[in-house]
Design an enzyme around this catalytic site. Structure first.
Site, PDB file in Angstrom:
ATOM      1  N   ASP A 176     -45.892  33.387  78.281  1.00 44.05           N
ATOM      2  CA  ASP A 176     -45.355  32.195  78.942  1.00 44.05           C
ATOM      3  C   ASP A 176     -46.324  31.021  78.870  1.00 44.05           C
ATOM      4  O   ASP A 176     -45.921  29.857  78.795  1.00 44.05           O
ATOM      5  CB  ASP A 176     -45.075  32.456  80.425  1.00 44.05           C
ATOM      6  CG  ASP A 176     -44.460  33.790  80.738  1.00 44.05           C
ATOM      7  OD1 ASP A 176     -44.606  34.732  79.939  1.00 44.05           O
ATOM      8  OD2 ASP A 176     -43.851  33.904  81.812  1.00 44.05           O
ATOM      9  N   ALA A 177     -47.619  31.345  78.921  1.00 44.56           N
ATOM     10  CA  ALA A 177     -48.645  30.305  78.989  1.00 44.56           C
ATOM     11  C   ALA A 177     -48.599  29.368  77.793  1.00 44.56           C
ATOM     12  O   ALA A 177     -49.055  28.220  77.878  1.00 44.56           O
ATOM     13  CB  ALA A 177     -50.028  30.945  79.103  1.00 44.56           C
TER      14      ALA A 177
END
Length: 383
Positions: A176-177
């Site tokens: 997600d980062a």
């Protein structure tokens, strides 16, 4: 908004407009580009009316009500895209008002990508009326990161003290980062000319990719805890929204990179590889399953679907994806997203905050799901 007859809109491509009720069959109606933006604006206004009240969110976390945290921040990124795509003036005005209310500050954790994603909307605001002051806190935050780079591995180990104490979260050790921090760092490089931000963002983006990307499946594991996880049919577990975060990140990053540069060439290749895989995983109803390799009996899920529809439409617009092959994917995805809008105006079928595939209900909505819808709508309208 009063719509003129379709013939007067000079719109070349029309998109299937399914009924609001959940169905696997598209309805015979169509959407023009103008109607797509009208739908997106209606959903944006629905969400704007509920920014201070999280009761519409099915699973409220410690970050849900935080206007600087990632859940709301992704909505604001979608809003910047809607403003750029011709949304009404109040869209831009609301972004600027949000930034001023936040004093242009990121959230509290200095290294955590989730606490930095809000800066993407601030950087947009700096170019759309807010001025240089809107980027000063973001520049300070990212300057601290590049001058104090974390020295930890990307292996994900959650200690007994809790998730937030996981050491590798100071780097981008969860997929997600890659949506949260790198686009902001690269935009900051473009606005300031400071190449340290570019160097750090791309070095860490590729480190995460090398660690989490499965070269056989052409998909990303959410984090290293999932390397050996299998379902009851011995299939690998690839989370839809997790891969959606990555796919959407490339649509936001590639335009910022120099044409012909090694980083851009590599990312375009990665994008094409993922797009081909994802094309084959779309279900007949237009959605992607929460667990990408387990489509049977899976519920609709609109957040991953929003990011994939956005990425595919952007890829066609950018000339990376063949329109003949991928426009049907976009059509089905957009139809699925419109069907996810519920009678009360909310975007439903949004999987709640998690790190893996879970159950989803028609009434489930979330700020980031709306953000994904807005991104998809603006890319679809551009077709």
């Amino acid at each position: 908004m009063i719509l003129r007859p379709l013939a007067a809109l000079a719109v070349t491509h029309l998109f299937a407009m399914p009924a609001l009720a959940q169905s696997t069959r598209p309805a015979p109606q169509v959407h023009s580009a103008r109607e797509v933006i009208r739908l997106a604006t209606g959903l944006a206004k629905w969400q704007l009316g509920r920014m201070g009240d999280a009761q519409h969110v099915s699973r409220i976390t410690t970050e849900t009500r935080n206007p600087r945290a990632w859940e709301q921040a992704v909505f604001w990124i979608g809003m910047t895209a809607l403003a750029d795509a011709g949304g009404p003036p109040e869209i831009r005005q609301s972004i600027l008002a949000m930034g001023r209310a936040n004093q242009w500050l990121p959230a509290r954790r200095p290294f955590h990508a989730d606490d930095l994603v809000i800066t993407q909307s601030y950087l947009w605001a700096a170019k759309h009326g807010a001025g240089a002051g809107a980027i000063a806190p973001a520049r300070q935050a990212f300057d601290y990161i590049v001058t104090h780079p974390p020295r930890v591995t990307l292996a994900f180990y959650q200690p007994p003290s809790g998730y937030d104490d996981t050491e590798c979260l100071t780097r981008w050790c969860w997929c997600d980062a890659l949506f949260m921090a790198p686009p902001a760092m690269l935009e900051l490089w473009k606005q300031t000319g400071d190449r340290r931000f570019r160097s750090y963002a791309m070095r860490e983006y590729w480190a995460t990719t090398d660690f989490l990307y499965d070269p056989a499946e052409h998909l990303f594991y959410r984090d290293s805890r999932f390397f050996e996880r299998r379902d009851s049919k011995s299939r690998k577990q690839f989370w839809s929204r997790g891969n959606g975060w990555v796919f959407a990140s490339m649509a936001r990053i590639i335009p910022l990179l120099e044409p012909g540069s090694p980083d851009r060439k590599r990312m375009e290749e990665l994008f094409l590889e993922m797009a081909a895989k994802l094309k084959g995983l779309q279900k007949d109803d237009g959605y992607w399953a929460p667990s990408l390799l387990a489509p049977e009996d899976s519920p609709p899920e609109s957040s991953g679907t929003g990011f994939y529809t956005y990425g595919m439409a952007w890829g066609i617009n950018a000339g990376l994806l063949n329109r003949r092959d991928y426009e049907p994917v976009v059509r089905r995805g957009w139809g699925a997203l419109v069907r996810a809008i519920q009678p009360d105006g909310r975007l439903g079928w949004v999987q709640q905050v998690s790190d893996r595939p879970e159950r989803v209900e028609a009434s489930d909505t979330q700020y980031y799901g709306v953000g994904a819808f807005l991104l998809a709508a603006t890319a679809v309208a551009a077709l």
